[in-house]
Design a protein around this motif. Structure first.
Motif, short mmCIF file in Angstrom:
data_model
loop_
_atom_site.label_atom_id
_atom_site.label_comp_id
_atom_site.label_asym_id
_atom_site.label_seq_id
_atom_site.Cartn_x
_atom_site.Cartn_y
_atom_site.Cartn_z
N TYR A 110 5.15 -33.12 -2.69
CA TYR A 110 6.52 -33.27 -3.20
C TYR A 110 7.46 -33.68 -2.06
N THR A 111 7.36 -32.98 -0.95
CA THR A 111 8.20 -33.28 0.21
C THR A 111 7.90 -34.67 0.78
N THR A 112 6.63 -34.99 0.89
CA THR A 112 6.24 -36.31 1.40
C THR A 112 6.76 -37.42 0.49
N ASN A 113 6.58 -37.27 -0.82
CA ASN A 113 7.06 -38.28 -1.76
C ASN A 113 8.58 -38.42 -1.68
N PHE A 114 9.27 -37.27 -1.60
CA PHE A 114 10.73 -37.30 -1.51
C PHE A 114 11.17 -38.04 -0.25
N ASN A 115 10.56 -37.70 0.88
CA ASN A 115 10.94 -38.34 2.15
C ASN A 115 10.66 -39.84 2.14
N ASN A 116 9.50 -40.24 1.66
CA ASN A 116 9.16 -41.67 1.59
C ASN A 116 10.12 -42.42 0.68
N LEU A 117 10.39 -41.84 -0.50
CA LEU A 117 11.28 -42.48 -1.46
C LEU A 117 12.70 -42.58 -0.89
N SER A 118 13.18 -41.50 -0.33
CA SER A 118 14.56 -41.50 0.16
C SER A 118 14.74 -42.49 1.33
N GLU A 119 13.77 -42.55 2.21
CA GLU A 119 13.88 -43.50 3.33
C GLU A 119 13.81 -44.94 2.83
N ARG A 120 12.95 -45.19 1.86
CA ARG A 120 12.84 -46.54 1.30
C ARG A 120 14.14 -46.95 0.60
N ILE A 121 14.72 -46.02 -0.15
CA ILE A 121 15.97 -46.30 -0.86
C ILE A 121 17.11 -46.51 0.13
N TRP A 122 17.19 -45.66 1.15
CA TRP A 122 18.26 -45.78 2.15
C TRP A 122 18.22 -47.17 2.80
N GLU A 123 17.03 -47.63 3.12
CA GLU A 123 16.89 -48.95 3.76
C GLU A 123 17.21 -50.09 2.79
N SER A 124 16.96 -49.88 1.52
CA SER A 124 17.16 -50.97 0.55
C SER A 124 18.61 -51.13 0.11
N ILE A 125 19.44 -50.13 0.33
CA ILE A 125 20.85 -50.23 -0.08
C ILE A 125 21.59 -51.04 0.97
N THR A 126 22.16 -52.16 0.54
CA THR A 126 22.80 -53.09 1.48
C THR A 126 24.31 -52.95 1.51
N GLU A 127 24.83 -51.91 0.96
CA GLU A 127 26.27 -51.67 0.90
C GLU A 127 26.85 -51.52 2.31
N PRO A 128 27.85 -52.35 2.68
CA PRO A 128 28.43 -52.23 4.03
C PRO A 128 29.32 -50.99 4.20
N ASN A 129 29.95 -50.56 3.12
CA ASN A 129 30.81 -49.37 3.16
C ASN A 129 29.92 -48.13 3.18
N SER A 130 30.01 -47.33 4.25
CA SER A 130 29.09 -46.20 4.41
C SER A 130 29.28 -45.12 3.32
N GLN A 131 30.52 -44.92 2.86
CA GLN A 131 30.75 -43.92 1.81
C GLN A 131 30.08 -44.35 0.50
N LYS A 132 30.22 -45.63 0.17
CA LYS A 132 29.61 -46.14 -1.06
C LYS A 132 28.08 -46.11 -0.95
N LYS A 133 27.57 -46.40 0.24
CA LYS A 133 26.12 -46.37 0.45
C LYS A 133 25.60 -44.95 0.25
N LYS A 134 26.30 -43.97 0.79
CA LYS A 134 25.91 -42.57 0.63
C LYS A 134 25.95 -42.17 -0.85
N LYS A 135 26.98 -42.62 -1.55
CA LYS A 135 27.10 -42.29 -2.97
C LYS A 135 25.96 -42.90 -3.77
N LYS A 136 25.64 -44.17 -3.52
CA LYS A 136 24.54 -44.82 -4.22
C LYS A 136 23.22 -44.11 -3.95
#
Length: 159
Positions: A110-136
């Protein structure tokens, strides 16, 4: 005049055969099977008898369904515990079976899947505004059904 499929009446044996093959194809919960049996426009007695037959012959087992559902949705769709619980409750699965199903998910996996997914999503969000990126980022993982504490902890690590 052509007869519609819904107008056809089925014998009890035909209904049993169809219900058995429906359950063999993939794990089903009681609600899904009952809804399917109702499409054959049978009486409540016939539906009840068919469900009893399916349970007695182990075609239908809610505990097995819940465990299989939880494992599959976590491994394949990367759902978190909250989403899995919500979906099982929507299918009228008992609390006992939901708790048993959640135990099927290995905490390390569960932890491994969460970490892999979250890191992949964080890298894929191209929002320049850091607050909007965090919200997405947070919105996506919340929709996936992960715990808020996990999400915010991971957000702190990534920023």
């Amino acid at each position: 005049m052509q007869q519609n499929k819904s107008d056809k009446t089925f014998t009890f044996d035909e209904i049993l055969r169809k219900a058995e093959s429906y359950c063999v194809y993939q794990e089903r919960c009681h609600t899904e099977v009952i809804l399917k049996l109702k499409t054959f426009s049978s009486s409540e007695t016939v539906i009840d008898n068919a469900v009893v037959h399916l349970i007695e012959h182990n075609f239908l087992n809610e505990e097995r369904f819940a465990c299989s559902y939880a494992r599959g949705k976590h491994r394949i769709k990367h759902w978190g515990r909250i989403r899995i619980v919500r979906e099982l409750k929507a299918r009228s699965i008992s609390k006992y079976n939901i708790d048993k199903a959640l135990k099927e998910i290995d905490p390390e996996e569960y932890t491994t899947n969460f970490n892999n997914l979250s890191e992949r999503i964080w890298e894929s969000i191209t929002e320049p505004n850091s607050q909007k990126k965090k919200k997405k980022f947070c919105d996506y993982l919340l929709r996936k059904g992960f715990e808020t504490s996990l999400i915010y902890e991971k957000l702190q690590d990534l920023t």
